[in-house]
Design an enzyme around this catalytic site. Structure first.
Site, mmCIF file in Angstrom:
data_model
loop_
_atom_site.group_PDB
_atom_site.id
_atom_site.type_symbol
_atom_site.label_atom_id
_atom_site.label_comp_id
_atom_site.label_asym_id
_atom_site.label_seq_id
_atom_site.Cartn_x
_atom_site.Cartn_y
_atom_site.Cartn_z
ATOM 1 N N ASP A 70 3.926 -1.792 -2.902
ATOM 2 C CA ASP A 70 4.679 -1.078 -4.432
ATOM 3 C C ASP A 70 5.710 -2.572 -4.661
ATOM 4 O O ASP A 70 5.500 -3.050 -3.688
ATOM 5 C CB ASP A 70 5.100 0.444 -3.681
ATOM 6 C CG ASP A 70 4.837 1.518 -4.180
ATOM 7 O OD1 ASP A 70 4.284 2.117 -5.111
ATOM 8 O OD2 ASP A 70 5.647 2.449 -3.593
ATOM 9 N N LYS A 108 4.740 -1.293 -9.967
ATOM 10 C CA LYS A 108 4.926 -0.453 -11.572
ATOM 11 C C LYS A 108 6.447 -1.414 -11.860
ATOM 12 O O LYS A 108 6.900 -1.459 -11.234
ATOM 13 C CB LYS A 108 6.020 0.989 -11.107
ATOM 14 C CG LYS A 108 4.355 1.966 -11.108
ATOM 15 C CD LYS A 108 5.229 3.075 -11.219
ATOM 16 C CE LYS A 108 4.514 4.387 -10.816
ATOM 17 N NZ LYS A 108 4.813 4.221 -9.293
#
Ligand code: SAH
Length: 421
Positions: free
Chosen positions: A192, A214
Site C-alpha cells: 500500500d 492509492k
C-alpha cells in the site's frame, strides 16, 4: 563513504609499508587476484619470504611508485608519510586507503568475511567509525549466517499462502518481527501507499513487488483486483505478503481480503501492525490518554459518528482520513457541544522524516490548516491531551499570524451553527 565491491583481478595495487598491517592487506589483495607491489625499507616476518607474484622495492615511497597504479594502501607506521601518500594518490585520481587514519583516506577496507550458505557464498562487509565495533558486528552477522541458514527465505514446501501484514505508520523500524520474518520469506509483496516502502530495499531482488498504493487523484488498484491478485499468486504456489499501512483491521479492509482468501481456499494469516491512530499522535508527543486529563479515546473517520461521541474535551478524538472535511468536522463538533477552545493537532506524515504538526483551537483549526496547506495523510487529534505535546504553545502563538482571515472563526461558529440548529 559509499560501499562498493570491486574486481581486483590483475589490477596494479601499491602497498606502502612492510609491517603486519600492510602484510595482512597484501595477502588479501593477492587473494583477490591483484598485481601487488610493496614499497618499504624492510619487511616484517609475515611478508618473508615474499609471497609469489609480489614485487618489492626496498626503500621509501617515491612519487613514481604511483604511476599506473589503480589502488594504494598505506600503512607505514608514520602518520606524516601516510598522509603524504594519500595526497599523492589524490593528485593522480587514485583511490587510497590510509590504515593509520581511515577517515583521511579516500577508500576504506571494511571488516570482511566470506560465509558459505545454502544459497551460495555471502560476503559480509561492515564499516563504521569504530573498527573494533565493525569487527564485532561482522562476527555477529557471519555467526548468524553460519548457524541459522534457515533464516534465509525459507520457502514453504506446501505451496501458496497469504499474510495480511500490518506495516505500521511508515517507519520500517516500527514493523513487528513477525512482519519481517514473513516479508523475508515471501515471493510476492503487494504494498500500500502508506506502508513502509523502505523495507523493500531489504528484499531479495527476485521478489515480485506490486504497488497498489492509492495516490490521491490517481487511479488506485480497485479492491476486487487486489483480492484477485493475492489469491492468484497464492494459487500459483507463491508466498504473498500483503503489506498494509498501520494495522490491517483499522480502516484497512483487512477482513475483506481475508475473506477473499478463505473463499478461494487460500491459507491466510493476519499480522497486526501499529496503527497510525496510536503511533502518529505519539510521534507528535501527544498521549491519547493521560491520568487526570483523558480517560479514553475514540477513533473515527468522517463526522457521521460525532453525535454519538462524548463531547467533553477530556475524551480524545482521533480522526483518520479527515483532512478534506476538517472544516465540516470542526463545525459539527462545536455545534454538538465541544468547546470552541478545545485543542486540536493535525499530524501530517507522522513517524516519517517529513512529519509536521499543526495546532489550533477547534474553532480555528480549519483556517490554520488551510493557511499551512495541510494535506493527507494526517491524523487529527482533538482533546485536552493535545496541550501535552511539545508543539502546542508555540503553535498557538503562530495561529494569529497564520489565520489571516479572522472572519474564518466567526464563519465556523456563526453560519454553520445556524445551519446545524
Ligand atoms: N490501517 C491504517 C489506516 C488506514 S486509513 C492504520 O491502522 O494506520 C488511512 C489514514 O490513516 C490516512 O488518511 C491517515 O489519516 C492515517 N495515516 C496512516 N499513516 C499515516 C501517517 N504516517 N501519518 C499520518 N496519518 C497517517
Amino acid at each position: 563513504m559509499f560501499s562498493l565491491a570491486v574486481d581486483l583481478t590483475d589490477v596494479p595495487v601499491l602497498a606502502v609499508g612492510g609491517g603486519p598491517v600492510s602484510a595482512r592487506r597484501v595477502h588479501a589483495f593477492l587473494a583477490a587476484g591483484a598485481a601487488v607491489t610493496v614499497v618499504a625499507p624492510t619487511l616484517c616476518p609475515a611478508l618473508q619470504p615474499l609471497p609469489l607474484g609480489v614485487r618489492w622495492h626496498a626503500r621509501g615511497v617515491a612519487p613514481e611508485d604511483l604511476d599506473g597504479v589503480r589502488l594504494v594502501h598505506t600503512a607505514t607506521g608514520d602518520p606524516e608519510i601516510d598522509r603524504k601518500v594519500v595526497e599523492m594518490a589524490g593528485e593522480r585520481g587514485i583511490w587510497c586507503v590510509n590504515a593509520s587514519a581511515s577517515a583521511e583516506g579516500t577508500a576504506v577496507v571494511p571488516a570482511r568475511a566470506s560465509v558459505p550458505t545454502p544459497t551460495g557464498e555471502v560476503t559480509v562487509a561492515v564499516s563504521s567509525a569504530d573498527p573494533v565495533r565493525s569487527v564485532e558486528i561482522r562476527n555477529r552477522i557471519s555467526h548468524d549466517l553460519r548457524t541459522e541458514p534457515t533464516g534465509l527465505r525459507p520457502r514453504r514446501p506446501h505451496g501458496g499462502w497469504v499474510a495480511l501484514v500490518g506495516g505500521g505508520p511508515g517507519d520500517a523500524e516500527l514493523l513487528t518481527s513477525r512482519a519481517l520474518t514473513l516479508l523475508h520469506s515471501a515471493d510476492v509483496v503487494v504494498i500500500d501507499r502508506l506502508a513502509p516502502h523502505s523495507v523493500l530495499q531489504t528484499l531479495d531482488p527476485d521478489v515480485l513487488v506490486i504497488d497498489v498504493g492509492k495516490v490521491p487523484g490517481r487511479h488506485a488498484v480497485p479492491q476486487h483486483e487486489i483480492n484477485r491478485l493475492i489469491v492468484e499468486h497464492a494459487h500459483a504456489g507463491r508466498g504473498v505478503v500483503r503489506l498494509k499501512g498501520g494495522d490491517p483491521y483499522v480502516l484497512g479492509r483487512g477482513e475483506e481480503e481475508r475473506l477473499a482468501c478463505v473463499a478461494a481456499g487460500v491459507e491466510v494469516e493476519v499480522v497486526p501492525g501499529i496503527s497510525s491512530a496510536l503511533a502518529v499522535p505519539a510521534a507528535a508527543g501527544i498521549p491519547v490518554t493521560h491520568r487526570g486529563i483523558s480517560r479514553g479515546f475514540t477513533v473515527v473517520t468522517g463526522h457521521d459518528q460525532i453525535p454519538q461521541l462524548p463531547a467533553d474535551t477530556g475524551h480524545t478524538l482521533v480522526i483518520l482520513m479527515g483532512v478534506a472535511q476538517l472544516r465540516d468536522t470542526a463545525t459539527r463538533l462545536i455545534a454538538l457541544g465541544r468547546s470552541a477552545d478545545c485543542p486540536v493537532a493535525v499530524v501530517e506524515r507522522g513517524c516519517t522524516p517529513q512529519q509536521r504538526v499543526t495546532v489550533a483551537p477547534l474553532a480555528r483549526i480549519a483556517g490554520v490548516a488551510a493557511a499551512r496547506g495541510v494535506e493527507s495523510p494526517a491524523v487529527i487529534v482533538v482533546g485536552d491531551v493535545v496541550r501535552l505535546g511539545p508543539d502546542w504553545a508555540a503553535g498557538l502563538a503562530q495561529c494569529d499570524e497564520l489565520d489571516h482571515d479572522r472572519h474564518d472563526e466567526l464563519d465556523v461558529l456563526g453560519i454553520d451553527l445556524k445551519a446545524s440548529a
